[in-house]
Write a protein that holds these residues in place. Structure first.
Motif, mmCIF file in Angstrom:
data_model
loop_
_atom_site.group_PDB
_atom_site.id
_atom_site.type_symbol
_atom_site.label_atom_id
_atom_site.label_comp_id
_atom_site.label_asym_id
_atom_site.label_seq_id
_atom_site.Cartn_x
_atom_site.Cartn_y
_atom_site.Cartn_z
ATOM 1 N N VAL A 36 -8.980 4.193 1.544
ATOM 2 C CA VAL A 36 -7.993 3.544 0.673
ATOM 3 C C VAL A 36 -7.002 4.729 0.185
ATOM 4 C CG1 VAL A 36 -7.200 3.527 -2.223
ATOM 5 C CG2 VAL A 36 -9.908 2.622 -1.158
ATOM 6 N N LEU A 156 -8.471 -3.577 -1.330
ATOM 7 C CA LEU A 156 -8.410 -3.326 -2.655
ATOM 8 C C LEU A 156 -7.182 -1.954 -2.821
ATOM 9 C CD1 LEU A 156 -9.856 -2.469 -5.388
ATOM 10 C CD2 LEU A 156 -11.621 -1.271 -4.280
ATOM 11 N N GLY A 157 -7.153 -1.440 -1.283
ATOM 12 C CA GLY A 157 -6.019 -0.069 -1.202
ATOM 13 C C GLY A 157 -4.711 -1.041 -1.479
ATOM 14 N N ASN A 160 -3.382 -2.485 -4.681
ATOM 15 C CA ASN A 160 -3.442 -1.068 -5.473
ATOM 16 C C ASN A 160 -2.586 -0.587 -5.478
ATOM 17 O OD1 ASN A 160 -5.225 -1.556 -8.034
ATOM 18 N ND2 ASN A 160 -6.794 -0.706 -6.611
ATOM 19 N N SER A 170 -2.655 4.980 -7.733
ATOM 20 C CA SER A 170 -3.680 3.496 -6.628
ATOM 21 C C SER A 170 -4.721 4.445 -6.388
ATOM 22 C CB SER A 170 -2.426 3.287 -5.731
ATOM 23 O OG SER A 170 -1.415 2.760 -5.935
ATOM 24 N N SER A 174 -8.438 2.630 -7.321
ATOM 25 C CA SER A 174 -8.840 2.205 -6.477
ATOM 26 C C SER A 174 -10.097 2.352 -6.396
ATOM 27 C CB SER A 174 -8.704 1.946 -4.954
ATOM 28 O OG SER A 174 -7.187 0.932 -5.076
ATOM 29 N N CYS A 175 -10.696 3.510 -6.443
ATOM 30 C CA CYS A 175 -11.886 3.870 -6.768
ATOM 31 C C CYS A 175 -12.927 3.715 -8.017
ATOM 32 C CB CYS A 175 -11.574 6.049 -6.327
ATOM 33 S SG CYS A 175 -11.207 6.082 -4.764
#
Length: 211
Positions: A36, A156-157, A160, A170, A174-175
């Motif tokens: 990410v 996902l990364g 965001n 972000s 994401s995490c």
């Protein structure tokens, strides 16, 4: 983008790919977080998400191939590690017994879903290493699961990075989202008969370390 920024971004990408390769052996590595972060650091570069996703998928698959090969050959450090970790060894044996009675379709589902369970990839690789008659089919579905996971974590990364203006926010979102998704998958597989093998993987897994 300046040369210093490009160099820094490149190092993040290399580190992320190496972490994905290594987390088959060291499941505590924050590979998803690093991927990410690499996405966020390269968001201004055209085609970076696609290329990073491809590299991550290849690294993930290669990690499976390496650990599976070592397990099949009975590498001494793997035997020692399992001997020192009764819980992991017991999980491997349970997964082996369960997979022997699985249809090809059910086993494929297990391989894909196990990618999203913390430590599941390690136990599954070790278990499949002692089922040579299934290893070729396992590698096929391992490649599919590597592509699915790479696409998921990179997307996902990327999403965001466009929704939030700051890198740290972000990354945090994401995490948090990745952790929530993994927890949700683990909870679902505990309730699913078809994925009962994956539930066997949802235990703390010690790292597989070389001597």
């Amino acid at each position: 983008m300046g040369s210093a920024t490009v160099l820094t971004s490149s190092w993040f990408c290399v580190l992320a790919v190496l972490a994905v390769l290594g987390d088959a052996f060291l499941p505590f590595l924050p590979s998803g977080t690093l991927v990410v972060l690499a996405v966020l650091k390269t968001k201004e570069t055209a085609d970076a998400p696609f290329l990073l996703g491809l590299a991550v998928a290849c690294a993930s698959f290669l990690g499976d191939v390496l650990l599976l090969s070592l397990a099949r050959r009975g590498a001494p450090f793997l035997r020692r590690r399992l001997a020192r970790s009764p819980k992991t060894a017991a999980s491997v044996r349970r997964v082996q017994r369960a997979l022997e009675n699985r249809t090809n379709r059910a086993a494929a589902t297990v391989v894909i879903v196990a990618r999203f369970v913390p430590g599941g990839r390690t136990v599954l690789d070790l278990a499949m290493g002692h089922l040579p008659e299934r290893s070729r089919r396992f590698l096929h579905w391992s490649a599919v699961s590597a592509a699915v996971w790479a696409g998921y974590i990179v997307t996902l990364g990327w999403l965001n990075s466009h929704w939030f203006n700051t890198t740290w926010l972000s990354l945090a979102v994401s995490c948090a989202a990745a952790t929530a998704i993994s927890a949700a998958v683990a909870r679902l597989v505990r309730r699913s008969r078809q994925l009962s093998v994956v539930a066997q993987l949802d235990e703390p897994v010690e790292a597989v370390e070389a001597a």
